[in-house]
Design an enzyme around this catalytic site. Structure first.
Site, PDB file in Angstrom:
ATOM      1  N   GLY A  84       0.817  -1.210   0.000  1.00  0.00           N
ATOM      2  CA  GLY A  84       0.000   0.000   0.000  1.00  0.00           C
ATOM      3  C   GLY A  84       0.849   1.257   0.000  1.00  0.00           C
ATOM      4  N   SER A 155       4.868  -5.997  -2.261  1.00  0.00           N
ATOM      5  CA  SER A 155       5.095  -4.572  -2.472  1.00  0.00           C
ATOM      6  C   SER A 155       5.711  -3.941  -1.222  1.00  0.00           C
ATOM      7  CB  SER A 155       3.783  -3.901  -2.878  1.00  0.00           C
ATOM      8  OG  SER A 155       3.989  -2.606  -3.390  1.00  0.00           O
TER       9      SER A 155
END
Length: 300
Positions: A84, A155
């Protein structure tokens, strides 16, 4: 669900419509975000899920635990950190990832952690270390082996997982050390991203005089836990060079590392490939399962 991920997932919403047997469900859920639709297709009957366990005193410091009902005694443990951009995200959105990892026979822990602007570097790493420390101390109660804990993420979550695996400082400050850390698993993670060009990322990391200390590649060591680095070759959000560079540095210093690159797979494609609906895009789940089995065999 992070707004950025909602936008990237939209093409997959159309693909989900084409999956046989989902027509009625998708019609019912037409007003939902794509990740909600994906999670609605995920079976949980074989899991015992415990939600919102506090690992600290901040509102965001809570975690969920997914225990397979057929888990073997002293099952391996995976602490999974979602992505995120260090700015958004919620553990509830990653049911699909937790269920897939748990289907390997692992007990899966998914923490929330504080992000910008509530914290800057290294606040999210400190939360990751605190969640990992809680896991080491408590996971045996849920049937997990505290000596076989893997840190994984996608990520920005892969950044957290790999940074904690390489830099001993954070787990040491959390009071547990890394003796029980079996390995680190990074999916499409940023490990070598200086100089920072994105204006939304700069204020998160440009708070220390020496920016090298923010980079996982800076902490590579021969005695680090084994690493598995997975990346899509079509990833334009976090370039696959991050995984290439880290893997090359690990090998140069004599560390244990495996890396796999998936042609045509972009940033979100690498994480939703964990699900049965999109597993054909990349063998992410199979590669993780094989890595965990190999590490466990070597530990015996």
């Amino acid at each position: 669900m992070p707004d950025r991920m909602k936008l990237i997932l939209r093409p997959y919403f159309g693909m989900l419509r084409a999956v046989g047997g989902l027509g009625v469900l998708l019609t019912t859920l037409a007003g939902c975000a794509p990740v909600d639709i994906l999670n609605a297709t995920i079976p949980t009957r074989d899991l015992t899920i415990t939600r919102d366990i506090a690992y600290g005193d901040k509102a965001k410091q809570k975690l969920d635990i997914y225990v397979p009902k057929n888990a073997a005694p002293n099952a391996p443990v995976i602490v999974f950190f979602y992505g995120g951009a260090w700015q958004e995200g919620d553990k509830a959105d990653f049911l699909f990832a937790a269920q897939s990892l748990a289907s390997m026979g692992a007990i899966v822990v998914v923490p929330n952690y504080r992000v910008y602007p509530e914290v800057t570097f290294p606040g999210f790493l400190e939360d990751g270390a605190a969640a990992t420390a809680w896991t080491f101390k408590n996971i045996a109660t849920y049937g997990g082996d505290p000596k076989t804990v893997f840190l994984a993420g996608h990520s920005a979550g892969a950044y957290v997982a790999i940074m904690l695996a390489l830099d001993r400082e954070y787990l040491a400050k959390a009071g547990v050390g890394d003796a029980g850390l079996a390995g680190g698993i990074g999916i499409s993670g940023p490990y070598d991203f200086l100089p920072i060009h994105r204006p939304d990322i700069k204020p998160i990391f440009e708070v220390v005089p020496d920016m090298d200390v923010t980079q996982p590649i800076h902490y590579v060591r021969a005695d680090a836990p084994p690493l598995l680095l997975l990346a899509g070759e079509a990833d334009t959000t976090v370039g696959a060079y991050n995984s290439h560079n880290l893997a090359d540095r690990m090998r140069a210093l004599g560390g244990k590392v495996e890396d796999h690159y998936y042609p045509g797979v972009e940033h979100i494609g690498s994480i939703i490939a964990l699900t049965s609906y999109f597993s054909g895009r990349a063998p992410v789940k199979a590669d993780i399962e094989a890595f965990i089995a190999k590490v466990r065999a070597e530990k015996k």
